[in-house]
Design an enzyme around this catalytic site. Structure first.
Site, PDB file in Angstrom:
ATOM      1  N   GLY A  12      60.425  35.191  47.784  1.00  0.00           N
ATOM      2  CA  GLY A  12      59.036  34.959  48.172  1.00  0.00           C
ATOM      3  C   GLY A  12      58.142  36.183  48.178  1.00  0.00           C
ATOM      4  CB  THR A  13      58.067  39.497  46.458  1.00  0.00           C
ATOM      5  OG1 THR A  13      58.237  39.109  45.099  1.00  0.00           O
ATOM      6  CG2 THR A  13      59.384  39.974  47.034  1.00  0.00           C
ATOM      7  CG  ASN A  14      55.089  36.467  42.836  1.00  0.00           C
ATOM      8  OD1 ASN A  14      54.126  37.066  42.377  1.00  0.00           O
ATOM      9  ND2 ASN A  14      56.303  36.562  42.305  1.00  0.00           N
ATOM     10  CB  ILE A  93      62.144  21.370  35.538  1.00  0.00           C
ATOM     11  CG1 ILE A  93      62.846  22.517  34.818  1.00  0.00           C
ATOM     12  CG2 ILE A  93      61.212  20.605  34.607  1.00  0.00           C
ATOM     13  CD1 ILE A  93      61.968  23.364  33.925  1.00  0.00           C
ATOM     14  CG  ASN A 108      54.911  29.049  36.773  1.00  0.00           C
ATOM     15  OD1 ASN A 108      55.564  29.264  37.791  1.00  0.00           O
ATOM     16  ND2 ASN A 108      55.382  29.341  35.571  1.00  0.00           N
ATOM     17  CG  HIS A 110      56.801  33.073  32.622  1.00  0.00           C
ATOM     18  ND1 HIS A 110      57.970  32.376  32.874  1.00  0.00           N
ATOM     19  CD2 HIS A 110      57.043  33.846  31.545  1.00  0.00           C
ATOM     20  CE1 HIS A 110      58.871  32.728  31.976  1.00  0.00           C
ATOM     21  NE2 HIS A 110      58.337  33.613  31.154  1.00  0.00           N
TER      22      HIS A 110
HETATM   23  C1  GAR Z   1      59.245  36.156  40.090  1.00  0.00           C
HETATM   24  O1  GAR Z   1      59.506  37.248  39.243  1.00  0.00           O
HETATM   25  C2  GAR Z   1      58.598  35.023  39.310  1.00  0.00           C
HETATM   26  O2  GAR Z   1      57.724  35.473  38.317  1.00  0.00           O
HETATM   27  C3  GAR Z   1      59.804  34.380  38.699  1.00  0.00           C
HETATM   28  O3  GAR Z   1      60.784  34.410  39.723  1.00  0.00           O
HETATM   29  C4  GAR Z   1      60.548  35.524  40.585  1.00  0.00           C
HETATM   30  C5  GAR Z   1      60.466  35.040  42.016  1.00  0.00           C
HETATM   31  O4  GAR Z   1      60.365  36.099  42.925  1.00  0.00           O
HETATM   32  N1  GAR Z   1      59.517  33.057  38.247  1.00  0.00           N
HETATM   33  C6  GAR Z   1      60.040  32.518  37.156  1.00  0.00           C
HETATM   34  O5  GAR Z   1      60.850  33.078  36.461  1.00  0.00           O
HETATM   35  C7  GAR Z   1      59.544  31.106  36.836  1.00  0.00           C
HETATM   36  N2  GAR Z   1      59.854  30.774  35.470  1.00  0.00           N
HETATM   37  P1  GAR Z   1      59.773  35.915  44.379  1.00  0.00           P
HETATM   38  O6  GAR Z   1      60.511  34.754  45.053  1.00  0.00           O
HETATM   39  O7  GAR Z   1      60.080  37.212  45.075  1.00  0.00           O
HETATM   40  O8  GAR Z   1      58.292  35.654  44.282  1.00  0.00           O
END
Ligand code: GAR
Length: 208
Positions: A12-14, A93, A108, A110
């Protein structure tokens, strides 16, 4: 004020970048009202709770049929009054029903410059492994709307990041997150909430 529901699966850093942007006042006409996880143990849920945000869990494996999962997720998002759905590292998905119901209202993030290193099977660290295998000198991240084609929806924002000698997938992932994902995802969400994204012929126009 638009209700933002964030879908997560992992660290969950995003999501944190979105919360930080909200706390800074950068998301002017939106509020994160709920975080939904595909994984009950996701650290992202802790981040939500620490910030007083409502949480829910929905697991694909709790449904026999994909269609039942799809309609339950759609109903859950409607119950939460979602105006915008953000996939922030969501690793399941999405089905047709949810995509149709929230057409041009699902964003989303990516971790590559679409159309490179995207589509089915390209998620998380795997994306960076493939970028390094190919030897690209530049990679990055893309914020886009979700349609029925995996990673194929209208592109909202992209940011390039340099690949450096000696990069491992983990090092590159961290750089792409810091320099691109954590910046363009909150920016795309802010633009959406201020009605500054127009979608036409599968492309976006940003009114900024
Ligand atoms: C992030 O790098 C995101 O871009 C990627 O998963 C990671 C999740 O990190 N998403 C995908 O690859 C989707 N196709 P987070 O949980 O720390 O945000």
């Amino acid at each position: 004020m638009k209700n933002i529901v964030v879908l997560v699966s992992g660290g969950g850093t995003n999501l944190q970048a979105l919360i930080d942007a909200q706390n800074r006042g950068d998301i002017k006409n939106g509020k994160i009202t709920c975080v939904i996880s595909s994984n009950p143990n996701a650290y992202a849920l802790e981040r939500a709770k620490n910030n007083g945000i409502d949480t829910a869990v929905i697991r694909r494996k709790d449904f026999d049929k994909f269609e039942s999962y799809d309609s339950s997720l759609t109903t859950l998002l409607q119950l939460k009054n979602a105006d915008l759905v953000v996939l922030a590292g969501f690793m399941t998905i999405l089905g047709r029903q949810v995509i149709k119901t929230f057409e041009n209202r699902i964003i989303n993030i990516h971790p590559a410059l679409i159309p490179s290193f995207c589509g089915e099977g390209y998620y998380g660290l795997r994306v960076h492994e493939e970028a390094l295998k190919k030897g690209v000198k530049v990679t990055g991240a893309t914020a886009h709307f979700v349609n029925e084609i995996c990673d194929g929806g209208p592109i909202i924002l992209q940011k390039a990041v340099e690949v450096q000698d000696g990069d491992t997938p983990e090092i590159l992932q961290k750089r792409v997150m810091e320099q691109a994902e954590w910046k363009i995802l909150p920016h795309a969400v802010a633009l959406f909430c201020e009605d500054k994204i127009i979608v036409k012929d599968g492309k976006t126009q940003i009114l900024d």
